[in-house]
Design an enzyme around this catalytic site. Structure first.
Site, mmCIF file in Angstrom:
data_model
loop_
_atom_site.group_PDB
_atom_site.id
_atom_site.type_symbol
_atom_site.label_atom_id
_atom_site.label_comp_id
_atom_site.label_asym_id
_atom_site.label_seq_id
_atom_site.Cartn_x
_atom_site.Cartn_y
_atom_site.Cartn_z
ATOM 1 C CG HIS A 183 39.753 29.834 -45.231
ATOM 2 N ND1 HIS A 183 40.497 29.158 -44.292
ATOM 3 C CD2 HIS A 183 40.490 30.903 -45.621
ATOM 4 C CE1 HIS A 183 41.630 29.803 -44.115
ATOM 5 N NE2 HIS A 183 41.659 30.858 -44.912
ATOM 6 C CG ASP A 242 41.182 37.090 -50.765
ATOM 7 O OD1 ASP A 242 41.890 38.063 -50.501
ATOM 8 O OD2 ASP A 242 41.577 35.918 -50.678
#
Ligand code: CMC
Length: 428
Positions: free
Chosen positions: A306, A363
């Site tokens: 991320h 996700d």
């Protein structure tokens, strides 16, 4: 406290003010950098660039903190309620009982699409990606609500926001029904937001779908954990489109397109495809991780890493817990969950991932939850869009209400040819 930064360029030095957020995050305000120095900053991917000041969401990537309007997301885990979070993000405070009821009533009243919109779905091939349909239909929706092109006051905006949040769910369900060649199921005013969505997805004209409370709660949590994430790619897109004073629907349709990519919202589909590939025996988890570390392979461990979180993604932790709880409750024994656990285990012990601070993101487990409740893989990113919509709306509105907000227009460093003469075609 330091309140100025000095930039030295050659013999000259320039002072720039430092701006500080409520949680101590600091920025050097360079709004007049070019005017004063002739220089611009270069920051591809905007990893160091603050594009705005915002009061909606706070993230501390080092500590794994995410708060909506100051409230830690962990506090939404008990009785998760997506509609309440949508209101909170958009209007800045938790709704009172009266505000909540009025907003829910607006959502119910605006759930249906104009009947002629149904024909738009017929124009798409069955195989059309639902994200393409969603974006196109949000734009089409604006043509049926021209009163929303210019929102004059907060009341007007509230109605438009409720309409969009409600109808996007109907559009998503109709896109799915069209793709499987089944009749559209009208929204049921007796049902709440999530059960109504699942009803439109899964009911038949002759058989009503029943939404288990455990499923309702899981999907509420999935949606609300996606609801905002400050200046991510799609939200920045919504702000950028909105900065030209384009209407709310146009800006959100653009947000859907930005979200579609596999490095952003499309990662939830890519994760499932990756897990499925491993499950079918095409590749082992160990081999997949090895490929993800090999720069020549172009493979990434999807659902990992991320831009902001460098410790853990709190959303991923919460979703992993939900997946662990939900699947046994539904009696759904999913081999992909075991593969996901195994991949996580390998990656978290591997120096490549540890050194780069790559952890599971939102996700990684969301797809396993959606799959367990029967949502097809090609609808995963659509659910992310439904979840992210309140965030987009909140940012569009915040920007619209900011006095003196400017059209977004970055600069560049030109690296092309110097001045070159045009040569007529017969002389080339
Ligand atoms: N697998 C393998 N290597 C990775 C991964 C990954 N998933 N993510 C980052 N890296 C490596 C990357 O190759 C680079 O290595 P090096 O320093 O040796 O060149 C380093 O880690 C830094 O990566 P980056 O691409 O510069 O980081 P970024 O902040 O630009 O990208 C990201 C963040 C999320 C796009 C990236 O981590 C990624 O592609 N992850 C997989 C896709 C994914 O799961 N996306 C969903 C993000 S969360 C939800 C959302 O925003 O929608």
């Amino acid at each position: 406290m330091i309140n100025e930064a000095t930039l030295v360029i050659g013999e000259q030095s320039f002072q720039f003010p430092i701006c500080e957020g409520t949680e101590g995050e600091r920025a050097i305000d360079i709004q007049d950098l070019r005017a004063r120095t002739g220089y611009i900053t270069l920051d591809p991917g905007y990893g160091n660039t603050g594009s705005c000041q915002s009061a909606i969401t706070f993230i501390d990537g080092e500590k794994g903190i995410l708060r909506y309007r100051g409230i830690p997301i962990e506090q939404f885990e008990q009785n998760p309620n997506f509609v309440e979070v949508a209101w909170l993000l958009i209007f800045g405070h938790l709704p009172s009982e009266q505000e909540y009821r009025a907003f829910s009533a607006d959502l119910t009243a605006s759930a249906n699409l104009d009947e002629s919109m149904k024909h738009h779905f017929e124009g798409f091939p069955r195989s059309a990606p639902p994200m393409a349909i969603l974006s196109a239909m949000i734009n089409a929706l604006s043509c049926f609500h021209p009163e929303c092109f210019e929102l004059e006051d907060e009341e007007h905006f509230r109605v438009a926001a409720a309409g969009l949040i409600s109808k996007v769910r109907t559009i998503a369900a109709y896109a799915y029904r069209h793709s499987i060649g089944q009749p559209y199921i009208y929204p049921d005013p007796a049902l709440r937001y999530v059960p109504n969505f699942l009803h439109m997805l899964f009911s038949q004209p002759y058989a009503e779908h029943f939404c288990e409370p455990v499923v309702r709660d899981a999907i509420n949590l999935v949606l609300l954990l996606h609801a905002d994430h400050e200046q991510n790619c799609s939200t920045s897109t919504v702000r950028m489109v909105g900065s030209s004073q384009a209407n709310l629907f146009a800006a959100c349709a653009a947000g859907v397109c930005a979200l579609w990519g596999p490095l952003h919202g499309g990662a939830n589909v890519a994760v499932l495809e990756m897990l499925d590939r491993i499950h079918r025996g095409h590749i082992s988890p160990e081999e997949y991780v090895r490929m993800a570390k090999d720069k020549d392979s172009k493979v990434r461990l999807m659902g990992f890493g991320h831009r902001v979180y460098k410790n853990f993604d709190p959303r991923a932790r919460m979703l992993a817990t939900v997946a662990e709880r939900l699947l046994p409750t539904l009696g759904f024994n999913d081999p992909l969950l075991d593969i996901a656990r195994r991949l996580e285990e390998i990656a978290l012990e591997d120096p490549y991932f540890v050194e780069r601070k790559l952890y599971p993101n939102v996700d990684f487990y969301s797809g396993i939850i959606m799959r367990a409740v029967g949502i097809p893989t090609n609808m995963f990113t659509v659910l992310f869009s439904i979840g992210r919509l309140p965030g987009w709306i909140a940012h569009w509105w915040e920007q619209s209400c900011t006095t003196g907000s400017k059209i977004a227009r970055p600069r560049q460093i030109y690296t092309g040819a110097g001045i070159t003469d045009h040569v007529p075609r017969d002389g080339r």
